[in-house]
Write a protein that holds these residues in place. Structure first.
Motif, PDB file in Angstrom:
ATOM      1  N   THR A 207     -19.014  77.477  48.961  1.00 44.93           N
ATOM      2  CA  THR A 207     -18.379  76.595  49.940  1.00 44.93           C
ATOM      3  C   THR A 207     -18.223  77.259  51.306  1.00 44.93           C
ATOM      4  OG1 THR A 207     -16.156  77.350  49.377  1.00 44.93           O
ATOM      5  CG2 THR A 207     -17.031  75.471  48.112  1.00 44.93           C
ATOM      6  N   ILE A 208     -18.005  76.411  52.296  1.00 42.12           N
ATOM      7  CA  ILE A 208     -17.694  76.896  53.646  1.00 42.12           C
ATOM      8  C   ILE A 208     -16.433  77.741  53.599  1.00 42.12           C
ATOM      9  CG2 ILE A 208     -16.830  76.142  55.899  1.00 42.12           C
ATOM     10  CD1 ILE A 208     -18.866  73.877  55.786  1.00 42.12           C
ATOM     11  N   ARG A 209     -15.423  77.287  52.901  1.00 41.49           N
ATOM     12  CA  ARG A 209     -14.158  78.025  52.795  1.00 41.49           C
ATOM     13  C   ARG A 209     -14.406  79.437  52.252  1.00 41.49           C
ATOM     14  NH1 ARG A 209     -10.571  79.723  49.311  1.00 41.49           N
ATOM     15  NH2 ARG A 209      -8.369  79.766  49.851  1.00 41.49           N
ATOM     16  N   TYR A 210     -15.240  79.552  51.227  1.00 38.68           N
ATOM     17  CA  TYR A 210     -15.541  80.851  50.637  1.00 38.68           C
ATOM     18  C   TYR A 210     -16.187  81.780  51.671  1.00 38.68           C
ATOM     19  CZ  TYR A 210     -17.826  84.419  47.792  1.00 38.68           C
ATOM     20  OH  TYR A 210     -18.261  85.618  47.289  1.00 38.68           O
ATOM     21  N   TYR A 211     -17.176  81.282  52.421  1.00 37.22           N
ATOM     22  CA  TYR A 211     -17.843  82.108  53.432  1.00 37.22           C
ATOM     23  C   TYR A 211     -16.884  82.465  54.562  1.00 37.22           C
ATOM     24  CZ  TYR A 211     -22.714  82.841  52.129  1.00 37.22           C
ATOM     25  OH  TYR A 211     -23.860  83.309  51.545  1.00 37.22           O
ATOM     26  N   MET A 212     -16.030  81.520  54.955  1.00 41.01           N
ATOM     27  CA  MET A 212     -15.048  81.797  56.012  1.00 41.01           C
ATOM     28  C   MET A 212     -14.158  82.974  55.606  1.00 41.01           C
ATOM     29  SD  MET A 212     -14.516  79.465  58.674  1.00 41.01           S
ATOM     30  CE  MET A 212     -15.201  77.891  59.099  1.00 41.01           C
ATOM     31  N   LYS A 213     -13.746  82.976  54.342  1.00 46.59           N
ATOM     32  CA  LYS A 213     -12.858  84.033  53.856  1.00 46.59           C
ATOM     33  C   LYS A 213     -13.610  85.348  53.634  1.00 46.59           C
ATOM     34  CE  LYS A 213      -9.313  84.928  50.416  1.00 46.59           C
ATOM     35  NZ  LYS A 213      -8.545  84.380  49.305  1.00 46.59           N
ATOM     36  N   LYS A 214     -14.742  85.279  52.949  1.00 53.00           N
ATOM     37  CA  LYS A 214     -15.504  86.483  52.595  1.00 53.00           C
ATOM     38  C   LYS A 214     -15.983  87.250  53.829  1.00 53.00           C
ATOM     39  CE  LYS A 214     -19.224  88.202  49.677  1.00 53.00           C
ATOM     40  NZ  LYS A 214     -18.434  89.273  49.090  1.00 53.00           N
ATOM     41  N   PHE A 215     -16.366  86.546  54.875  1.00 49.20           N
ATOM     42  CA  PHE A 215     -16.953  87.193  56.044  1.00 49.20           C
ATOM     43  C   PHE A 215     -16.023  87.208  57.259  1.00 49.20           C
ATOM     44  CE2 PHE A 215     -20.501  85.846  53.365  1.00 49.20           C
ATOM     45  CZ  PHE A 215     -21.090  87.089  53.174  1.00 49.20           C
ATOM     46  N   SER A 216     -14.725  87.135  57.012  1.00 44.27           N
ATOM     47  CA  SER A 216     -13.780  87.182  58.128  1.00 44.27           C
ATOM     48  C   SER A 216     -13.564  88.624  58.574  1.00 44.27           C
ATOM     49  CB  SER A 216     -12.441  86.562  57.718  1.00 44.27           C
ATOM     50  OG  SER A 216     -11.794  87.385  56.776  1.00 44.27           O
ATOM     51  N   GLY A 217     -13.229  88.788  59.823  1.00 46.16           N
ATOM     52  CA  GLY A 217     -12.836  90.100  60.331  1.00 46.16           C
ATOM     53  C   GLY A 217     -13.939  91.017  60.793  1.00 46.16           C
ATOM     54  N   TYR A 218     -15.163  90.553  60.841  1.00 47.46           N
ATOM     55  CA  TYR A 218     -16.248  91.376  61.392  1.00 47.46           C
ATOM     56  C   TYR A 218     -16.301  91.191  62.913  1.00 47.46           C
ATOM     57  CZ  TYR A 218     -18.145  92.189  56.703  1.00 47.46           C
ATOM     58  OH  TYR A 218     -18.315  92.573  55.401  1.00 47.46           O
ATOM     59  N   ASP A 219     -16.836  92.172  63.600  1.00 52.33           N
ATOM     60  CA  ASP A 219     -16.953  92.098  65.058  1.00 52.33           C
ATOM     61  C   ASP A 219     -18.296  91.475  65.428  1.00 52.33           C
ATOM     62  OD1 ASP A 219     -17.010  92.406  67.785  1.00 52.33           O
ATOM     63  OD2 ASP A 219     -16.919  94.593  67.766  1.00 52.33           O
ATOM     64  N   THR A 220     -18.256  90.223  65.824  1.00 57.44           N
ATOM     65  CA  THR A 220     -19.480  89.515  66.236  1.00 57.44           C
ATOM     66  C   THR A 220     -19.482  89.254  67.743  1.00 57.44           C
ATOM     67  OG1 THR A 220     -18.436  87.417  65.627  1.00 57.44           O
ATOM     68  CG2 THR A 220     -19.868  88.434  63.986  1.00 57.44           C
ATOM     69  N   SER A 221     -18.650  89.996  68.463  1.00 54.41           N
ATOM     70  CA  SER A 221     -18.542  89.783  69.911  1.00 54.41           C
ATOM     71  C   SER A 221     -19.833  90.123  70.656  1.00 54.41           C
ATOM     72  CB  SER A 221     -17.379  90.593  70.481  1.00 54.41           C
ATOM     73  OG  SER A 221     -17.595  91.974  70.274  1.00 54.41           O
ATOM     74  N   SER A 222     -20.698  90.929  70.065  1.00 56.92           N
ATOM     75  CA  SER A 222     -21.953  91.306  70.741  1.00 56.92           C
ATOM     76  C   SER A 222     -22.973  90.163  70.746  1.00 56.92           C
ATOM     77  CB  SER A 222     -22.566  92.537  70.079  1.00 56.92           C
ATOM     78  OG  SER A 222     -22.912  92.246  68.732  1.00 56.92           O
ATOM     79  N   ILE A 223     -22.762  89.149  69.932  1.00 50.61           N
ATOM     80  CA  ILE A 223     -23.678  88.011  69.890  1.00 50.61           C
ATOM     81  C   ILE A 223     -23.381  87.089  71.066  1.00 50.61           C
ATOM     82  CG2 ILE A 223     -24.350  85.935  68.590  1.00 50.61           C
ATOM     83  CD1 ILE A 223     -25.385  88.513  67.398  1.00 50.61           C
ATOM     84  N   GLU A 224     -24.387  86.852  71.874  1.00 48.26           N
ATOM     85  CA  GLU A 224     -24.224  85.941  73.006  1.00 48.26           C
ATOM     86  C   GLU A 224     -24.596  84.531  72.585  1.00 48.26           C
ATOM     87  OE1 GLU A 224     -25.938  87.177  76.732  1.00 48.26           O
ATOM     88  OE2 GLU A 224     -25.683  89.289  76.184  1.00 48.26           O
ATOM     89  N   ALA A 225     -23.755  83.586  72.948  1.00 50.97           N
ATOM     90  CA  ALA A 225     -24.030  82.183  72.659  1.00 50.97           C
ATOM     91  C   ALA A 225     -25.241  81.747  73.482  1.00 50.97           C
ATOM     92  CB  ALA A 225     -22.811  81.336  73.019  1.00 50.97           C
ATOM     93  N   ASN A 226     -26.236  81.142  72.818  1.00 55.06           N
ATOM     94  CA  ASN A 226     -27.463  80.745  73.508  1.00 55.06           C
ATOM     95  C   ASN A 226     -28.019  79.482  72.869  1.00 55.06           C
ATOM     96  OD1 ASN A 226     -30.015  80.432  74.606  1.00 55.06           O
ATOM     97  ND2 ASN A 226     -30.632  82.551  74.298  1.00 55.06           N
TER      98      ASN A 226
END
Length: 189
Positions: A163-182
């Protein structure tokens, strides 16, 4: 605590404290030499996601036809400029670029939702940017928008029950700030 005691036990240790700690240090150093610590970095994020998707195998195709290390569908690949699934499957470099392009594209599509929902609790999960991006990889950005805007009432699950909920929880807290929105991100080798 009065029920527990060492009275009557023979406690005889023959390893000195200095020797024991020196041995641990050697083992710790050996481990760090061969196993990088990825932590919550962007590399840690993408490798954790890849491990969940395919055990990190670039050359795998699952039972539903999803391809490679990050398990891309053919339609998603077309959106990011990859039209030959066989070339994609045989090119780790293209797969890495595809992951970056897709994540960048998803970040652009979800930019307003990221701003609005990060830090909030939805369905018992603290919402983070990395959780949103991981869920978008699983279910697409439209399904993530529905999940967030319904405050968890609309919770997509894939054919395997993830589920989306599972992925939201499992992959929370990583630093993805280097990804530029494009909006127009493409994967090119």
């Amino acid at each position: 605590m009065t029920k527990y005691s060492t009275d009557g036990l023979e406690l005889n240790f023959t390893v000195s404290k200095d020797l024991a700690s020196a041995d641990i240090e050697t083992k710790k150093d050996d481990f760090n030499e061969y196993a990088p610590v990825l932590g919550n970095s962007f590399t840690g994020f993408k490798e954790a996601l890849a491990f969940k998707e395919s055990r990190g195998n670039y050359f795998t195709v699952n039972t539903l036809g999803y391809l490679g290390k990050y398990q891309f569908g053919a339609e998603t690949l077309k959106m990011i400029g990859v039209y030959n699934p066989q070339v994609f499957l045989q090119s780790p470099k293209l797969q890495e670029k595809a992951f970056l392009a897709n994540t960048s594209r998803n970040k652009w599509i979800l930019r307003k939702d990221i701003k609005r929902f990060v830090g909030k609790q939805i369905a018992g999960v603290k919402i983070t940017e990395s959780g949103i991006l991981a869920a978008a990889h699983l279910a697409g950005p439209g399904s993530v928008k529905k999940f967030l805007r319904s405050y968890g009432k609309t919770n997509f699950s894939d054919a395997y029950g993830t589920t989306i909920r599972y992925y939201m929880k499992k992959f929370s807290g990583y630093d993805t700030s280097s990804i530029e929105a494009n909006k127009k991100a493409k994967a090119r080798v």
